[in-house]
Design an enzyme around this catalytic site. Sequence first.
Site, short mmCIF file in Angstrom:
data_model
loop_
_atom_site.label_atom_id
_atom_site.label_comp_id
_atom_site.label_asym_id
_atom_site.label_seq_id
_atom_site.Cartn_x
_atom_site.Cartn_y
_atom_site.Cartn_z
CG HIS A 55 -0.32 0.17 2.53
ND1 HIS A 55 0.02 1.39 3.06
CD2 HIS A 55 0.03 -0.75 3.47
CE1 HIS A 55 0.56 1.21 4.26
NE2 HIS A 55 0.58 -0.08 4.53
CB CYS A 59 2.16 -3.16 5.09
SG CYS A 59 0.55 -3.68 5.75
#
Length: 206
Positions: free
Chosen positions: A163, A180
């Site tokens: 992301h 992430c």
Amino acid sequence: MKDGDENEQVRELQARLRQLDYFDRAPTGFYGSITAKAVSGFQKKRGLPETGSVDGATWQRLLGMTKKPTADELKPSTTNKLDTPDARCMTGRVLCISKESRTLAWMIDGRVVSSMDVRFGSENTPTREGIFSVGWKAKEWTSTIYHTPMPYAMFFSGGQAVHYSADFAARGYNGASHGCVNVRDRAKLSALFDQVKVGDKVVVHW
């Protein structure tokens, strides 16, 4: 300094090796096989033992031949250079993510369509390695655990996703994610988000 180390001294080492054309990418601060190969090359040219690790003699010789790296040399804004793709990335539609070069390559049937810089989790919240697939996507998402925005999220392993990160865009490699794969180029990721489909393969490797 040796393989597996990750700190600011490694970043300085890489920047100094880059001044002498032994290290051909932006410093990452991580000592992997690419850095070891660069160190071995430097050692060989100087008649030092080719260990691929940095001892006192190697460091002093390097200091004597280079200048103190500038802030821009330590953390340039240029895009990181891609590694040779992992063999598992060579077929189909794949997000091929390298921890060593800190890059994401979007590949289709062995061809790189686009690439971008990424950063990963810290030692306490590491990004998992292996073969995964995109389970679901969300153009606008906020982490339910950390309450931080995760635009253009493509989830591949539980709560771990590729992301956009405003923090990565602002601070670069001074920070880390909670596991992430952060991207700092919003425009590139937006284009990628539109191309990636649920079910596409994700490979995270060193």
